[in-house]
Design an enzyme around this catalytic site. Structure first.
Site, PDB file in Angstrom:
ATOM      1  N   LYS A  25       0.807  -1.218   0.000  1.00  0.00           N
ATOM      2  CA  LYS A  25       0.000   0.000   0.000  1.00  0.00           C
ATOM      3  C   LYS A  25       0.843   1.271   0.000  1.00  0.00           C
ATOM      4  O   LYS A  25       0.465   2.276  -0.604  1.00  0.00           O
ATOM      5  CB  LYS A  25      -0.959  -0.010   1.194  1.00  0.00           C
ATOM      6  CG  LYS A  25      -2.149  -0.938   1.019  1.00  0.00           C
ATOM      7  CD  LYS A  25      -3.107  -0.825   2.179  1.00  0.00           C
ATOM      8  CE  LYS A  25      -4.451  -1.469   1.862  1.00  0.00           C
ATOM      9  NZ  LYS A  25      -4.356  -2.855   1.456  1.00  0.00           N
ATOM     10  N   GLU A  32      -2.862   7.235   7.574  1.00  0.00           N
ATOM     11  CA  GLU A  32      -3.528   7.962   6.500  1.00  0.00           C
ATOM     12  C   GLU A  32      -4.720   8.709   7.075  1.00  0.00           C
ATOM     13  O   GLU A  32      -5.289   8.304   8.097  1.00  0.00           O
ATOM     14  CB  GLU A  32      -3.995   6.946   5.440  1.00  0.00           C
ATOM     15  CG  GLU A  32      -4.218   7.499   4.060  1.00  0.00           C
ATOM     16  CD  GLU A  32      -4.447   6.374   3.048  1.00  0.00           C
ATOM     17  OE1 GLU A  32      -3.598   6.199   2.166  1.00  0.00           O
ATOM     18  OE2 GLU A  32      -5.454   5.659   3.166  1.00  0.00           O
ATOM     19  N   ARG A  48      -6.646  -8.125 -10.054  1.00  0.00           N
ATOM     20  CA  ARG A  48      -7.370  -9.373 -10.335  1.00  0.00           C
ATOM     21  C   ARG A  48      -8.797  -9.022 -10.733  1.00  0.00           C
ATOM     22  O   ARG A  48      -9.187  -7.853 -10.739  1.00  0.00           O
ATOM     23  CB  ARG A  48      -7.396 -10.250  -9.079  1.00  0.00           C
ATOM     24  CG  ARG A  48      -7.956  -9.507  -7.869  1.00  0.00           C
ATOM     25  CD  ARG A  48      -8.197 -10.395  -6.678  1.00  0.00           C
ATOM     26  NE  ARG A  48      -8.461  -9.651  -5.461  1.00  0.00           N
ATOM     27  CZ  ARG A  48      -9.603  -9.071  -5.130  1.00  0.00           C
ATOM     28  NH1 ARG A  48     -10.636  -9.127  -5.960  1.00  0.00           N
ATOM     29  NH2 ARG A  48      -9.753  -8.436  -3.982  1.00  0.00           N
TER      30      ARG A  48
END
Length: 441
Positions: free
Chosen positions: A116, A200, A293
């Site tokens: 991330k 964050e 995906r």
């Protein structure tokens, strides 16, 4: 076109992939655990290979067993579905080294977007909006506290290697951050083998909107609309719809353009999803993560664009062109029917004594059926109900009828929750956010 395909997954997504493979004349090969021997996807495949015990680590996450099955059956390609090994760059590399075709993005793209922190930094460099946060791992609680002070509370502590709504916790003040930091870090080490975390900005009222992208064989990246995914429990999705009822045409255009930039930044190929957080008060959006995906909720995009995304994946993997539709039509809603109680959403496995799917103008992608068993070894998803109509209002009415027409006896299920949600004024208005389920409880 690929001639033989091994599906390295189970349940509804395995059936979904097998269905398209058979339509295209591709030999479909299933792999299965001892717990899944009598499941529909095993019976519907052209060939099926037992790869291990019920434990995912010994079966569906056992890359060597899957590659052995591929060699044994003469499979030409491997489709990983979602979950299990679908975002495992090491396995993607092993597939390629074995001389097989990987139906997914290159391992380099999986690696780039799987972390991330790295993904945030890549996206920022590519001009994709990211939420205020730390560009490097925060290795101590003191660093986390200092970062939170600079960002401004509330903040979200997130496992860098996390995904699927796991490995994250909000903190509204320094005391809560100190507690949650240790929890998230410990969880990340146990679950992902990587204790790296980032801090964050956390938005108490936020929408979760994602964009379907497709990286074509010629290097072009295209965006196939957005999906609203804000109906969630424990940061995991329950309902998806397309188009999002909560964004303007201008925001949509900016979000789709940003998603294409994200794909181009990592030379993306095949199907992927760029997930964003959308501030409903300002219309600002921020990159959350990229799923390298096929997504669980891909059928709503298929419904509004009239495309088979699994076929598109197979064509890209074969080096063939894809006819990409550019204009969406109508509105689609997907409901994830899980084996869980409809109030607390706790798992409720069991033997399916009765299974009657809704009829009429509705699509049901099911992994189970009569006399099958929902075991505690795997995800609780039993089926997906997808409806499509000219308007959102009509789609909601179709979804209500589908829920009323679906009977499952045996395992607990969340159909009663959907009946409640589809009548909920906040949901019906389209002006909802990720807190809607909590407000219903």
């Amino acid at each position: 076109m690929i001639e033989s395909l091994l599906v390295a997954n189970r349940g509804e997504i395995a059936r979904r992939i097998i269905r398209t493979a058979k339509r295209l004349g591709i030999r479909a090969i299933a792999v299965y655990s001892e717990a899944d021997a009598e499941m529909p996807f095993v019976l519907e495949a052209d060939e099926a290979v037992l790869i291990g015990p019920a434990s995912p680590a010994e079966s569906y996450r056992n890359g060597e067993a899957i590659l052995t099955a591929a060699r044994k059956t003469g499979a030409q390609a491997i489709h990983p579905g979602y979950g299990f090994l679908s975002e495992n760059a090491g396995f993607a590399k092993q597939v390629a080294e074995a001389g097989l075709i990987w139906v997914g993005p290159p391992g380099e793209a999986i690696t780039a977007m799987g972390d991330k922190i790295n993904a945030r930094n890549l996206m920022q460099a590519a001009g994709v909006p990211v939420a205020p946060g730390t560009p490097d791992p925060v290795d101590t609680v003191e660093l986390a506290l200092a970062a939170a002070e600079e960002i401004g509370y509330p903040v979200m502590i997130k496992a860098s290697a996390g995904g699927g709504g796991m490995g994250m916790a909000p903190a509204y003040d320094p005391a809560q951050l100190a507690v949650e930091y240790d929890k998230v870090r410990g969880f990340a080490e146990r679950m992902f083998g990587d204790g790296s975390v980032l801090v964050e900005k956390y938005f108490p009222r936020i929408r979760h909107v994602e964009v379907q992208i497709l990286g074509l064989a010629d290097g072009t990246v295209v965006a196939l609309g957005e999906r609203e995914c804000s109906v969630q429990r424990r940061n995991q999705k329950l309902v998806e719809e397309s188009p999002s009822p909560g964004i303007s045409a201008d925001t949509r255009a900016r979000m789709l353009a940003a998603a294409v930039k994200a794909g181009e930044a990592v030379d993306y190929r095949n199907a992927g999803t760029v997930e964003c957080l959308l501030d409903p008060t300002t219309g600002d959006f921020y990159f959350l993560e990229m799923n390298t995906r096929l997504q669980v909720e891909h059928p709503v995009t298929e419904s509004v664009f009239g495309i088979d995304l699994v076929e598109a994946q197979l064509r890209v993997a074969s080096g063939l062109p894809v006819e990409v539709p550019t204009t969406p039509h109508g509105h689609a809603i997907e409901l994830r029917v899980n084996a869980e109680d409809p109030k607390r959403f706790l798992p409720g496995p069991g033997v399916v004594k009765e299974w009657i799917e809704p009829t009429g103008d509705v699509r049901v992608d099911a992994g189970y059926g009569p006399n099958t068993t929902v075991t505690p070894f795997y995800d609780s998803l039993m089926a997906k109900v997808i409806v499509h109509a000219d308007t959102r209002e009509e789609a909601i009415e179709k979804a209500k009828a589908a829920v009323a027409g679906f009977t499952i006896v045996g395992p607990k299920n969340n159909l009663p929750f959907f009946a409640e949600l589809l009548d909920n004024p906040e949901f019906v208005s389209g002006d909802y956010d990720t807190g809607i389920v909590g407000r219903m409880r």
